[in-house]
Scaffold this active site. Sequence first.
Site: not given
Length: 270
Positions: A66, A71, A135, A168
């Site tokens: 993931d 990130y 996201h 998500s």
Amino acid sequence: MSLPTLHDLHRPLGDTGLWVSPLGLGTVKLGRDQGVKYPNGFTIPDDDAARLLLGQARQLGINLIDTAPAYGISEERLGPLLRGQRQDWVIVSKVGEEFEAGQSRFDFSAEHTRFSVERSLKRLETDFIDLLLVHSDGNDLDILQGCEVYQTLAALKAEGKIRGFGFSGKTVQGGLKALETGDCAMVTYNLSEQSERPVLDYAAAHGKAILVKKALASGHACLAPGVDPVRASFELLFAHPGVASAIVGTINPLHLSHNVATAAAVLLRN
């Protein structure tokens, strides 16, 4: 006696046709150490340490990884680190959140969605991404109903650039709405936070996929002395038929081994 692994415990990711390990490896700590909500500080591992961690995950039967543009440099590092191993991994990435100069910003437009996915393909050195999640910034229904991101992901799936898509989110309403036309919802579900359980129930009833984030969140102080919080967490998660996999974000090899052995023991007992 060798410890159990997850190799023989892979399970369907909803109706996507993908099979995934019951634990996935989260990689935020490979790319970002700013603005992350962990109780203890950490050092981003160098390439050698990251390569060893990924190799260990494979040996333990983990095939789900993931990542996300938010990130930090996670995607850019994973491309070279996974070179020659594409067939061994189910890759999950995201769209919608960008993290720059220590700040998050969000863009759910069709143009940015397509740009972000094309960039992720280049960074990850792949022709397709297995699962692409939105996201959320917390305004789940506004994103799903008022923005073009979901329709754009559906088009990218039709083009073969992604194999599945989902959301998500942060609310029950968002998770339920996302599963109406999407393949997967990523939800928070752990010993101290179970408000999104209706999303798991819907997924189980409709053949949709659930990935669990924050599976090992804090809040274990309420457990009785001598109770392993990791085991208790996995017993909760894997008792629900809607859960395909839980994402664990450790960069500690001992923690990873313990997580896998515990998950395997729970699943084999079930």
